[in-house]
Design a protein around this motif. Structure first.
Motif, mmCIF file in Angstrom:
data_model
loop_
_atom_site.group_PDB
_atom_site.id
_atom_site.type_symbol
_atom_site.label_atom_id
_atom_site.label_comp_id
_atom_site.label_asym_id
_atom_site.label_seq_id
_atom_site.Cartn_x
_atom_site.Cartn_y
_atom_site.Cartn_z
ATOM 1 N N THR A 134 0.845 -1.190 0.000
ATOM 2 C CA THR A 134 0.000 0.000 0.000
ATOM 3 C C THR A 134 0.879 1.237 0.000
ATOM 4 O OG1 THR A 134 -1.746 -1.149 1.191
ATOM 5 C CG2 THR A 134 -1.815 1.256 1.219
ATOM 6 N N SER A 135 0.697 2.055 -1.025
ATOM 7 C CA SER A 135 1.396 3.336 -1.108
ATOM 8 C C SER A 135 0.525 4.376 -0.437
ATOM 9 C CB SER A 135 1.642 3.707 -2.573
ATOM 10 O OG SER A 135 2.043 5.052 -2.664
ATOM 11 N N LYS A 136 1.011 4.939 0.666
ATOM 12 C CA LYS A 136 0.238 5.956 1.378
ATOM 13 C C LYS A 136 0.119 7.224 0.540
ATOM 14 C CE LYS A 136 1.403 4.199 5.915
ATOM 15 N NZ LYS A 136 2.117 4.412 7.162
ATOM 16 N N SER A 137 1.191 7.569 -0.179
ATOM 17 C CA SER A 137 1.150 8.806 -0.963
ATOM 18 C C SER A 137 0.184 8.699 -2.147
ATOM 19 C CB SER A 137 2.544 9.192 -1.453
ATOM 20 O OG SER A 137 3.093 8.148 -2.210
ATOM 21 N N LEU A 138 -0.021 7.499 -2.665
ATOM 22 C CA LEU A 138 -0.967 7.318 -3.777
ATOM 23 C C LEU A 138 -2.330 6.837 -3.298
ATOM 24 C CD1 LEU A 138 1.302 5.557 -6.442
ATOM 25 C CD2 LEU A 138 0.661 7.967 -6.321
ATOM 26 N N ASN A 139 -2.403 6.450 -2.026
ATOM 27 C CA ASN A 139 -3.631 5.875 -1.473
ATOM 28 C C ASN A 139 -4.113 4.725 -2.357
ATOM 29 O OD1 ASN A 139 -5.657 5.595 0.406
ATOM 30 N ND2 ASN A 139 -7.034 6.995 -0.651
ATOM 31 N N ARG A 140 -3.161 3.818 -2.616
ATOM 32 C CA ARG A 140 -3.429 2.719 -3.540
ATOM 33 C C ARG A 140 -2.656 1.482 -3.097
ATOM 34 N NH1 ARG A 140 -2.451 3.001 -10.067
ATOM 35 N NH2 ARG A 140 -2.790 0.803 -10.453
ATOM 36 N N THR A 141 -3.269 0.325 -3.266
ATOM 37 C CA THR A 141 -2.600 -0.942 -2.953
ATOM 38 C C THR A 141 -2.267 -1.653 -4.255
ATOM 39 O OG1 THR A 141 -3.740 -1.144 -0.849
ATOM 40 C CG2 THR A 141 -2.804 -3.158 -1.765
ATOM 41 N N PHE A 142 -1.007 -2.047 -4.383
ATOM 42 C CA PHE A 142 -0.557 -2.798 -5.551
ATOM 43 C C PHE A 142 -0.542 -4.273 -5.174
ATOM 44 C CE2 PHE A 142 1.256 1.404 -5.951
ATOM 45 C CZ PHE A 142 1.093 1.707 -7.292
ATOM 46 N N PRO A 143 -1.194 -5.138 -5.953
ATOM 47 C CA PRO A 143 -1.181 -6.566 -5.632
ATOM 48 C C PRO A 143 0.247 -7.117 -5.569
ATOM 49 C CG PRO A 143 -2.765 -6.114 -7.374
ATOM 50 C CD PRO A 143 -2.001 -4.849 -7.135
ATOM 51 N N SER A 144 1.111 -6.594 -6.455
ATOM 52 C CA SER A 144 2.511 -6.989 -6.471
ATOM 53 C C SER A 144 3.299 -5.839 -7.090
ATOM 54 C CB SER A 144 2.702 -8.258 -7.298
ATOM 55 O OG SER A 144 4.069 -8.582 -7.385
ATOM 56 N N ILE A 145 4.417 -5.494 -6.470
ATOM 57 C CA ILE A 145 5.272 -4.431 -7.003
ATOM 58 C C ILE A 145 6.717 -4.781 -6.686
ATOM 59 C CG2 ILE A 145 5.110 -2.981 -4.935
ATOM 60 C CD1 ILE A 145 5.097 -0.538 -6.914
ATOM 61 N N THR A 146 7.608 -4.479 -7.624
ATOM 62 C CA THR A 146 9.027 -4.746 -7.436
ATOM 63 C C THR A 146 9.753 -3.427 -7.268
ATOM 64 O OG1 THR A 146 8.889 -6.745 -8.782
ATOM 65 C CG2 THR A 146 11.079 -5.830 -8.424
ATOM 66 N N PHE A 147 10.481 -3.277 -6.169
ATOM 67 C CA PHE A 147 11.283 -2.095 -5.919
ATOM 68 C C PHE A 147 12.682 -2.370 -6.443
ATOM 69 C CE2 PHE A 147 7.831 -1.910 -2.966
ATOM 70 C CZ PHE A 147 7.473 -0.575 -2.995
ATOM 71 N N VAL A 148 13.107 -1.581 -7.427
ATOM 72 C CA VAL A 148 14.412 -1.805 -8.051
ATOM 73 C C VAL A 148 15.390 -0.732 -7.596
ATOM 74 C CG1 VAL A 148 13.395 -2.947 -10.060
ATOM 75 C CG2 VAL A 148 13.811 -0.495 -10.152
ATOM 76 N N ASN A 149 16.656 -1.109 -7.556
ATOM 77 C CA ASN A 149 17.706 -0.163 -7.159
ATOM 78 C C ASN A 149 18.104 0.747 -8.304
ATOM 79 O OD1 ASN A 149 17.995 -1.143 -4.488
ATOM 80 N ND2 ASN A 149 19.109 -2.891 -5.290
ATOM 81 N N ASN A 150 18.142 0.193 -9.500
ATOM 82 C CA ASN A 150 18.581 0.955 -10.662
ATOM 83 C C ASN A 150 17.658 0.683 -11.840
ATOM 84 O OD1 ASN A 150 21.109 2.132 -9.676
ATOM 85 N ND2 ASN A 150 21.758 0.006 -9.509
ATOM 86 N N ALA A 151 17.268 1.747 -12.509
ATOM 87 C CA ALA A 151 16.493 1.630 -13.732
ATOM 88 C C ALA A 151 16.970 2.733 -14.672
ATOM 89 C CB ALA A 151 14.991 1.780 -13.452
ATOM 90 N N SER A 152 16.964 2.447 -15.952
ATOM 91 C CA SER A 152 17.381 3.454 -16.923
ATOM 92 C C SER A 152 16.570 3.278 -18.193
ATOM 93 C CB SER A 152 18.872 3.338 -17.227
ATOM 94 O OG SER A 152 19.170 2.075 -17.759
ATOM 95 N N VAL A 153 16.429 4.385 -18.923
ATOM 96 C CA VAL A 153 15.677 4.358 -20.173
ATOM 97 C C VAL A 153 16.625 3.897 -21.272
ATOM 98 C CG1 VAL A 153 14.349 5.718 -21.814
ATOM 99 C CG2 VAL A 153 14.186 6.217 -19.387
ATOM 100 N N GLY A 154 16.164 2.892 -22.001
ATOM 101 C CA GLY A 154 16.956 2.405 -23.130
ATOM 102 C C GLY A 154 16.406 2.978 -24.417
ATOM 103 N N ASN A 155 16.028 2.121 -25.332
ATOM 104 C CA ASN A 155 15.505 2.526 -26.630
ATOM 105 C C ASN A 155 14.007 2.818 -26.564
ATOM 106 O OD1 ASN A 155 18.025 1.946 -27.710
ATOM 107 N ND2 ASN A 155 17.494 -0.200 -27.933
ATOM 108 N N LYS A 156 13.528 3.515 -27.578
ATOM 109 C CA LYS A 156 12.090 3.748 -27.689
ATOM 110 C C LYS A 156 11.549 2.744 -28.683
ATOM 111 C CE LYS A 156 12.572 8.644 -26.784
ATOM 112 N NZ LYS A 156 12.149 8.726 -25.447
ATOM 113 N N LYS A 157 10.352 2.247 -28.413
ATOM 114 C CA LYS A 157 9.751 1.255 -29.275
ATOM 115 C C LYS A 157 9.097 1.908 -30.456
ATOM 116 C CE LYS A 157 8.076 -3.222 -28.285
ATOM 117 N NZ LYS A 157 7.279 -4.086 -27.516
#
Length: 157
Positions: A134-157
């Motif tokens: 449950t994200s308090k700031s969004l007031n929303r519960t995600f059934p499943s969510i992955t918290f990642v350490n690093n993410a970056s934008v690659g190519n555009k589709k």
């Protein structure tokens, strides 16, 4: 349960304070002792795998660098092993929630703030998955969510 423990502790202290017996002096603190190991004589057998005590190890030299070390595990940067296409994103201070499509399935990941648009392909690490988050700031519960350490934008589709 916490209340019972608190009440019990207070009752014990109250009863101890009401005792008419003379106060007992606390015992003198035990003297502190420092003991150093006797020097190891050259030629003393060491356990298997122990480095030679008479030679400087890799960390004893100011010129030692991580790239020159062989027996020490090299630090690794977080490997971005997964790729997905952005379906939607929600930005909040310091975080970005990303709905992504990966292997034909939709899932949610969260990373440090990341500027993305629908259709961007992102690379990210394994992260840590939580169920029913449950994200308090969004007031929303995600059934499943992955918290990642690093993410970056690659190519555009």
């Amino acid at each position: 349960m916490k209340n019972i423990a608190l009440i019990t502790t207070l009752a014990i202290f109250t009863l101890a304070a009401c005792d008419d017996k003379p106060a007992v002096k606390p015992a003198a603190p035990a003297p502190t002792m420092t003991q150093t190991a006797p020097p190891i004589k050259p030629g003393t057998p060491m356990p298997p795998g122990h480095p030679d005590i008479n030679s400087a190890g890799p960390m004893d030299s100011p010129a030692a660098t991580l790239s020159g070390m062989t027996d020490i595990e090299q630090p690794t940067e977080s490997v971005q092993t997964q790729e997905a296409t952005v379906i939607s994103s929600i930005d909040i201070p310091q975080f970005t929630y990303l709905e992504v499509k990966q292997d034909g399935k939709t899932r949610w990941i969260a990373s440090a703030t990341l500027a993305v648009k629908k259709g961007d392909i992102i690379d990210f690490d394994e992260g840590s998955t939580m169920s029913n988050f449950t994200s308090k700031s969004l007031n929303r519960t995600f059934p499943s969510i992955t918290f990642v350490n690093n993410a970056s934008v690659g190519n555009k589709k």
